[in-house]
Design a protein around this motif. Structure first.
Motif, PDB file in Angstrom:
ATOM      1  N   PHE A 166       0.947  -1.145  -0.157  1.00 12.98           N
ATOM      2  CA  PHE A 166       0.236  -0.041  -0.144  1.00 12.98           C
ATOM      3  C   PHE A 166       1.012   1.067   0.018  1.00 12.98           C
ATOM      4  O   PHE A 166       1.972   1.327  -0.577  1.00 12.98           O
ATOM      5  CB  PHE A 166      -0.808   0.147   1.271  1.00 12.98           C
ATOM      6  CG  PHE A 166      -1.678  -1.306   1.559  1.00 12.98           C
ATOM      7  CD1 PHE A 166      -2.887  -1.454   1.113  1.00 12.98           C
ATOM      8  CD2 PHE A 166      -1.362  -2.138   2.316  1.00 12.98           C
ATOM      9  CE1 PHE A 166      -3.769  -2.483   1.136  1.00 12.98           C
ATOM     10  CE2 PHE A 166      -2.050  -3.373   2.633  1.00 12.98           C
ATOM     11  CZ  PHE A 166      -3.234  -3.665   1.907  1.00 12.98           C
ATOM     12  N   THR A 167       0.443   2.258   0.833  1.00  8.89           N
ATOM     13  CA  THR A 167       1.471   3.245   1.337  1.00  8.89           C
ATOM     14  C   THR A 167       1.599   3.256   2.528  1.00  8.89           C
ATOM     15  O   THR A 167       0.711   2.737   3.340  1.00  8.89           O
ATOM     16  CB  THR A 167       0.943   4.438   0.718  1.00  8.89           C
ATOM     17  OG1 THR A 167      -0.023   4.723   1.402  1.00  8.89           O
ATOM     18  CG2 THR A 167       0.950   4.715  -0.824  1.00  8.89           C
ATOM     19  N   LYS A 168       2.588   3.933   3.289  1.00  4.58           N
ATOM     20  CA  LYS A 168       2.371   4.063   4.680  1.00  4.58           C
ATOM     21  C   LYS A 168       1.188   4.475   5.289  1.00  4.58           C
ATOM     22  O   LYS A 168       0.594   4.016   6.287  1.00  4.58           O
ATOM     23  CB  LYS A 168       3.813   4.833   5.459  1.00  4.58           C
ATOM     24  CG  LYS A 168       3.710   4.714   6.796  1.00  4.58           C
ATOM     25  CD  LYS A 168       5.164   5.190   7.369  1.00  4.58           C
ATOM     26  CE  LYS A 168       5.223   5.191   8.860  1.00  4.58           C
ATOM     27  NZ  LYS A 168       6.655   5.624   9.246  1.00  4.58           N
ATOM     28  N   GLN A 169       0.755   5.504   4.569  1.00  3.63           N
ATOM     29  CA  GLN A 169      -0.357   6.323   5.260  1.00  3.63           C
ATOM     30  C   GLN A 169      -1.594   5.509   5.013  1.00  3.63           C
ATOM     31  O   GLN A 169      -2.542   5.584   5.785  1.00  3.63           O
ATOM     32  CB  GLN A 169      -0.562   7.554   4.342  1.00  3.63           C
ATOM     33  CG  GLN A 169      -1.459   8.670   5.198  1.00  3.63           C
ATOM     34  CD  GLN A 169      -1.008   9.197   6.529  1.00  3.63           C
ATOM     35  OE1 GLN A 169      -0.001   8.998   6.848  1.00  3.63           O
ATOM     36  NE2 GLN A 169      -1.880   9.233   7.437  1.00  3.63           N
ATOM     37  N   ALA A 170      -1.853   4.764   3.740  1.00  2.00           N
ATOM     38  CA  ALA A 170      -2.940   4.085   3.613  1.00  2.00           C
ATOM     39  C   ALA A 170      -3.209   2.639   4.490  1.00  2.00           C
ATOM     40  O   ALA A 170      -4.184   2.374   5.041  1.00  2.00           O
ATOM     41  CB  ALA A 170      -2.940   3.447   2.376  1.00  2.00           C
ATOM     42  N   ILE A 229      -5.174   0.276   9.676  1.00  2.00           N
ATOM     43  CA  ILE A 229      -5.072  -0.253  10.958  1.00  2.00           C
ATOM     44  C   ILE A 229      -5.994   0.656  11.610  1.00  2.00           C
ATOM     45  O   ILE A 229      -6.706   0.033  12.771  1.00  2.00           O
ATOM     46  CB  ILE A 229      -3.656  -0.201  11.341  1.00  2.00           C
ATOM     47  CG1 ILE A 229      -2.629  -1.228  10.308  1.00  2.00           C
ATOM     48  CG2 ILE A 229      -3.501  -0.698  12.928  1.00  2.00           C
ATOM     49  CD1 ILE A 229      -3.427  -2.455  10.320  1.00  2.00           C
ATOM     50  N   GLU A 230      -6.016   2.027  11.569  1.00  2.00           N
ATOM     51  CA  GLU A 230      -6.850   2.748  12.656  1.00  2.00           C
ATOM     52  C   GLU A 230      -8.310   2.395  12.555  1.00  2.00           C
ATOM     53  O   GLU A 230      -9.153   2.429  13.473  1.00  2.00           O
ATOM     54  CB  GLU A 230      -6.550   4.228  12.388  1.00  2.00           C
ATOM     55  CG  GLU A 230      -5.266   4.872  12.788  1.00  2.00           C
ATOM     56  CD  GLU A 230      -4.825   6.194  12.188  1.00  2.00           C
ATOM     57  OE1 GLU A 230      -5.470   6.602  11.205  1.00  2.00           O
ATOM     58  OE2 GLU A 230      -4.011   6.577  12.738  1.00  2.00           O
ATOM     59  N   GLU A 231      -8.806   2.136  11.239  1.00  2.00           N
ATOM     60  CA  GLU A 231      -9.965   1.790  10.951  1.00  2.00           C
ATOM     61  C   GLU A 231     -10.343   0.459  11.566  1.00  2.00           C
ATOM     62  O   GLU A 231     -11.683   0.156  12.076  1.00  2.00           O
ATOM     63  CB  GLU A 231     -10.316   1.615   9.429  1.00  2.00           C
ATOM     64  CG  GLU A 231     -10.578   3.166   8.961  1.00  2.00           C
ATOM     65  CD  GLU A 231     -10.745   3.000   7.295  1.00  2.00           C
ATOM     66  OE1 GLU A 231     -10.711   2.092   6.645  1.00  2.00           O
ATOM     67  OE2 GLU A 231     -10.798   4.068   6.734  1.00  2.00           O
TER      68      GLU A 231
END
Length: 79
Positions: free
Chosen positions: A43-47, A52-54
């Motif tokens: 993915f990307t680090k932000q994605a 994970i937050e979701e």
């Protein structure tokens, strides 16, 4: 705060606000830095962080729902 593992009651250390013993920590099979890097590469680090937050938010909501259901059962058994 007690130093007893939340899972088995053995002596443990604090990890993210929970006390856990080494055996139970090992059983969690936490991701290594290398595994996390592989996931980030897909993915990307932000994605990946957002995913994970979701998942964490969903898990917290699910626990609350289940706890309310069980508390309701206990209440009805007492009344």
């Amino acid at each position: 705060m007690t130093n007893k593992c939340f899972n088995c009651g053995q002596n443990g250390t604090e990890l993210y606000g929970y006390v856990i013993c080494e055996a139970c920590k090992k059983d969690l099979r936490l991701f290594t830095d290398k595994t996390i890097e592989r996931h980030v590469a897909k993915f990307t680090k932000q994605a990946y962080k957002k995913e994970i937050e979701e998942r964490l938010a969903f898990t917290e909501i699910d626990v609350i729902k289940k706890k309310i259901k069980l508390l309701d059962i206990l209440y009805k058994l007492d009344h």
